[in-house]
Design a protein around this motif. Structure first.
Motif, short mmCIF file in Angstrom:
data_model
loop_
_atom_site.label_atom_id
_atom_site.label_comp_id
_atom_site.label_asym_id
_atom_site.label_seq_id
_atom_site.Cartn_x
_atom_site.Cartn_y
_atom_site.Cartn_z
N PHE A 66 10.80 7.90 -14.54
CA PHE A 66 10.51 8.86 -15.60
C PHE A 66 9.26 9.68 -15.30
CE2 PHE A 66 12.74 5.29 -17.71
CZ PHE A 66 13.92 5.97 -17.98
N ARG A 67 8.80 9.65 -14.05
CA ARG A 67 7.60 10.40 -13.64
C ARG A 67 7.99 11.45 -12.61
NH1 ARG A 67 2.65 8.37 -15.91
NH2 ARG A 67 3.29 6.48 -16.98
N ASP A 68 7.09 12.38 -12.34
CA ASP A 68 7.37 13.43 -11.36
C ASP A 68 6.76 13.12 -9.99
OD1 ASP A 68 4.72 13.80 -11.99
OD2 ASP A 68 4.90 15.95 -12.39
N TRP A 69 6.32 11.89 -9.78
CA TRP A 69 5.75 11.47 -8.50
C TRP A 69 6.46 10.22 -8.01
CZ3 TRP A 69 3.65 6.60 -8.63
CH2 TRP A 69 3.27 6.11 -9.88
N ILE A 70 6.25 9.92 -6.72
CA ILE A 70 6.86 8.75 -6.10
C ILE A 70 5.85 8.12 -5.14
CG2 ILE A 70 7.89 10.13 -4.23
CD1 ILE A 70 10.34 8.20 -4.38
N GLY A 71 5.82 6.80 -5.08
CA GLY A 71 4.96 6.10 -4.13
C GLY A 71 5.67 5.98 -2.80
N THR B 186 10.81 -1.27 3.66
CA THR B 186 10.36 -0.80 2.36
C THR B 186 9.82 0.62 2.52
OG1 THR B 186 9.78 -3.03 1.69
CG2 THR B 186 8.73 -1.24 0.49
N LEU B 187 10.29 1.55 1.69
CA LEU B 187 9.91 2.95 1.84
C LEU B 187 9.29 3.57 0.59
CD1 LEU B 187 13.09 4.13 3.77
CD2 LEU B 187 10.80 3.73 4.73
N PHE B 188 9.91 3.34 -0.57
CA PHE B 188 9.51 4.07 -1.77
C PHE B 188 9.38 3.18 -3.00
CE2 PHE B 188 12.40 6.90 0.72
CZ PHE B 188 11.43 7.73 1.24
N TRP B 189 8.50 3.57 -3.88
CA TRP B 189 8.35 2.96 -5.21
C TRP B 189 8.46 4.12 -6.19
CZ3 TRP B 189 5.17 3.15 -9.51
CH2 TRP B 189 5.21 2.06 -10.36
N ASP B 190 9.55 4.16 -6.95
CA ASP B 190 9.89 5.33 -7.76
C ASP B 190 9.87 5.02 -9.26
OD1 ASP B 190 10.82 7.79 -8.65
OD2 ASP B 190 12.90 7.39 -8.08
N PRO B 191 8.82 5.48 -9.97
CA PRO B 191 8.83 5.38 -11.42
C PRO B 191 9.75 6.49 -11.96
CG PRO B 191 6.80 6.41 -10.70
CD PRO B 191 7.61 6.08 -9.46
N ALA C 181 0.85 -1.19 0.00
CA ALA C 181 0.00 0.00 0.00
C ALA C 181 0.89 1.24 0.00
CB ALA C 181 -0.92 0.00 1.22
N SER C 182 0.62 2.13 -0.95
CA SER C 182 1.41 3.36 -1.04
C SER C 182 0.54 4.50 -1.55
CB SER C 182 2.61 3.16 -1.96
OG SER C 182 2.20 2.91 -3.29
N THR C 183 1.00 5.71 -1.26
CA THR C 183 0.34 6.91 -1.76
C THR C 183 1.31 7.60 -2.71
OG1 THR C 183 -0.80 8.96 -1.15
CG2 THR C 183 1.06 8.33 0.22
N ASP C 184 0.80 8.09 -3.81
CA ASP C 184 1.63 8.72 -4.84
C ASP C 184 1.65 10.23 -4.63
OD1 ASP C 184 1.87 6.17 -5.88
OD2 ASP C 184 0.29 6.46 -7.36
N VAL C 185 2.84 10.77 -4.36
CA VAL C 185 2.97 12.20 -4.09
C VAL C 185 3.98 12.81 -5.06
CG1 VAL C 185 2.38 11.92 -1.66
CG2 VAL C 185 4.77 11.89 -2.33
N PRO C 186 3.82 14.09 -5.37
CA PRO C 186 4.83 14.74 -6.21
C PRO C 186 6.21 14.66 -5.55
CG PRO C 186 2.88 16.13 -6.01
CD PRO C 186 2.72 15.00 -5.03
N LYS C 187 7.22 14.34 -6.33
CA LYS C 187 8.57 14.25 -5.78
C LYS C 187 9.01 15.56 -5.14
CE LYS C 187 10.11 10.59 -8.87
NZ LYS C 187 10.99 10.20 -9.98
N SER C 188 8.51 16.66 -5.65
CA SER C 188 8.88 17.97 -5.11
C SER C 188 8.35 18.19 -3.69
CB SER C 188 8.37 19.08 -6.03
OG SER C 188 6.96 19.06 -6.09
N LEU C 189 7.38 17.39 -3.25
CA LEU C 189 6.80 17.54 -1.91
C LEU C 189 7.36 16.54 -0.90
CD1 LEU C 189 3.05 18.21 -2.76
CD2 LEU C 189 4.92 19.86 -2.39
N LEU C 190 8.32 15.73 -1.32
CA LEU C 190 8.92 14.74 -0.43
C LEU C 190 10.30 15.22 0.01
CD1 LEU C 190 8.96 11.87 0.86
CD2 LEU C 190 10.01 11.08 -1.29
N ARG C 191 10.51 15.25 1.34
CA ARG C 191 11.81 15.58 1.91
C ARG C 191 12.31 14.35 2.66
NH1 ARG C 191 10.77 19.14 -1.01
NH2 ARG C 191 10.36 21.32 -0.54
N VAL C 192 13.55 13.93 2.35
CA VAL C 192 14.12 12.73 2.98
C VAL C 192 15.38 13.11 3.74
CG1 VAL C 192 15.06 10.43 2.56
CG2 VAL C 192 13.19 11.29 1.12
N GLU C 193 15.45 12.71 5.01
CA GLU C 193 16.66 12.84 5.82
C GLU C 193 17.28 11.45 5.90
OE1 GLU C 193 17.64 15.39 8.39
OE2 GLU C 193 16.27 16.93 7.67
#
Length: 126
Positions: free
Chosen positions: A83-88, A76-81, A39-51
């Motif tokens: 070539f897209r501007d969003w990340i799960g 498990t943290l991310f599902w990254d397509p 289960a994941s939510t797709d958010v714009p990569k520009s809105l994700l901050r990772v430390e």
């Protein structure tokens, strides 16, 4: 803002803004990576901050997708397509209430034979 982390805390993240309804992916790759459906939510990569981004290990599961997990604890943290501007972002990694509910099941044609999907949500075969 929504915060989350891996199991050991080496990787933390914030998503700025509201979370879209998550999807539950039942494909064999997601099941193998997560141990069940993912289960994941797709958010714009520009809105994700990772430390602790240097602690995120990436597995390129196809030419189009990479999967991110903590190199220390394996969460498990991310599902990254790529070539897209969003990340799960994995729903189970959020620390705070997400104020969202599951919206759809995807790749149900590949679901495991040991469970049923009976929540009444839309199901997409692929």
């Amino acid at each position: 803002m929504h915060r989350g982390s891996c199991l050991c805390g080496a990787v933390t993240f914030e998503v700025l803004g509201e979370l879209p309804p998550p999807d539950a992916c039942h494909c064999s790759n997601c099941r193998k990576q997560s141990g069940h459906f993912f289960a994941s939510t797709d958010v714009p990569k520009s809105l994700l901050r990772v430390e602790g981004e240097g602690r995120v290990a990436w597995y390129r599961s196809s030419e189009k997708v990479r999967r991110g997990f903590c190199a220390t604890c394996g969460s498990t943290l991310f599902w990254d397509p790529v070539f897209r501007d969003w990340i799960g972002v994995a729903m189970g990694a959020f620390d705070t209430p997400t104020q969202t509910t599951l919206g759809v099941h995807i790749f149900v044609a590949e679901k495991g034979d040991y469970y049923e999907i009976a929540d009444g949500l839309p199901q997409k075969p692929g």
